[in-house]
Design an enzyme around this catalytic site. Structure first.
Site, PDB file in Angstrom:
ATOM      1  N   ILE A  58       8.096  64.519  50.144  1.00 19.93           N
ATOM      2  CA  ILE A  58       7.038  64.866  48.979  1.00 19.93           C
ATOM      3  C   ILE A  58       6.677  63.938  48.373  1.00 19.93           C
ATOM      4  O   ILE A  58       6.760  63.854  47.039  1.00 19.93           O
ATOM      5  CB  ILE A  58       7.792  66.095  48.330  1.00 19.93           C
ATOM      6  CG1 ILE A  58       8.850  67.138  48.963  1.00 19.93           C
ATOM      7  CG2 ILE A  58       6.743  66.749  47.369  1.00 19.93           C
ATOM      8  CD1 ILE A  58       9.498  68.122  48.011  1.00 19.93           C
ATOM      9  N   PRO A  59       5.702  63.166  49.011  1.00 22.56           N
ATOM     10  CA  PRO A  59       5.083  62.167  48.076  1.00 22.56           C
ATOM     11  C   PRO A  59       4.069  63.054  47.143  1.00 22.56           C
ATOM     12  O   PRO A  59       3.573  63.682  47.543  1.00 22.56           O
ATOM     13  CB  PRO A  59       4.150  61.481  49.151  1.00 22.56           C
ATOM     14  CG  PRO A  59       3.955  62.143  50.354  1.00 22.56           C
ATOM     15  CD  PRO A  59       5.330  63.221  50.403  1.00 22.56           C
ATOM     16  N   HIS A  60       4.091  62.339  45.837  1.00 25.59           N
ATOM     17  CA  HIS A  60       3.320  63.035  44.822  1.00 25.59           C
ATOM     18  C   HIS A  60       2.914  62.207  43.816  1.00 25.59           C
ATOM     19  O   HIS A  60       3.582  61.109  43.611  1.00 25.59           O
ATOM     20  CB  HIS A  60       4.128  64.212  44.201  1.00 25.59           C
ATOM     21  CG  HIS A  60       5.290  63.919  43.503  1.00 25.59           C
ATOM     22  ND1 HIS A  60       6.501  63.558  44.473  1.00 25.59           N
ATOM     23  CD2 HIS A  60       5.795  63.449  42.402  1.00 25.59           C
ATOM     24  CE1 HIS A  60       7.520  63.295  43.513  1.00 25.59           C
ATOM     25  NE2 HIS A  60       7.143  63.197  42.320  1.00 25.59           N
ATOM     26  N   CYS A  61       1.849  62.486  43.045  1.00 24.27           N
ATOM     27  CA  CYS A  61       1.250  61.628  41.856  1.00 24.27           C
ATOM     28  C   CYS A  61       0.284  62.601  41.147  1.00 24.27           C
ATOM     29  O   CYS A  61      -0.159  63.669  41.466  1.00 24.27           O
ATOM     30  CB  CYS A  61       0.607  60.610  42.384  1.00 24.27           C
ATOM     31  SG  CYS A  61      -1.073  60.987  43.382  1.00 24.27           S
TER      32      CYS A  61
END
Length: 149
Positions: free
Chosen positions: A64-67
């Site tokens: 779950i790459p997130h930013c």
């Protein structure tokens, strides 16, 4: 905000040919930049910056790459499946083949955390993950995801 409302057909990519975590983040940034009118370099830098804090590989082949992204006017999720799993430094050391990338505006912190929790909950169901992994096209992956949430 419901995860279902954040995934749009134009942000779903099935059976991608990606060979590394770096290339995955680049592909996510390019896809988001093209479709959401954001600067791809800024998206990449934000995703990479978050990964440097610790891997977003949560186990069971899920990342779950997130930013937070200044250019985002609303939260969005990019859903992607990979043709071949890649190393993602996941907590269980399993390679990753399902990606739920979350981009949110800085002012939506509470929604951001709730959305991450919903995705993590989905990741606990091996049956649902298996169905997602079987989808062969973008439209099929979107339809399967939509039916599971």
């Amino acid at each position: 905000m419901s995860v279902k409302n954040l995934v749009k057909p134009e942000l779903v990519f099935a059976k991608q040919q990606i060979s590394s975590k770096k290339r995955l983040l680049e592909q996510l940034a390019e896809s988001v930049g093209d479709r959401l009118h954001c600067n791809a370099d800024d998206v990449y830098d934000a995703l990479l910056g978050r990964e440097k804090l610790g891997s977003t590989g949560i186990g069971n082949g899920i990342a779950i790459p997130h930013c937070r992204l200044e250019q985002a006017n609303c939260a969005k999720i990019v859903l992607m499946s990979l043709d071949t799993p890649i190393d993602f430094d996941s907590i269980d050391r399993r390679p990753v083949d399902l990606i739920f990338a979350l981009l949110v505006p800085p002012h939506q912190c509470d929604e951001h955390l709730a959305t991450l929790a919903q995705i993590a909950e989905l990741a606990q169901s091996e049956d649902k993950l298996d169905v997602l992994r079987q989808a062969q096209s973008n439209s099929e992956l979107y339809a399967v995801f939509d039916s599971l949430i």
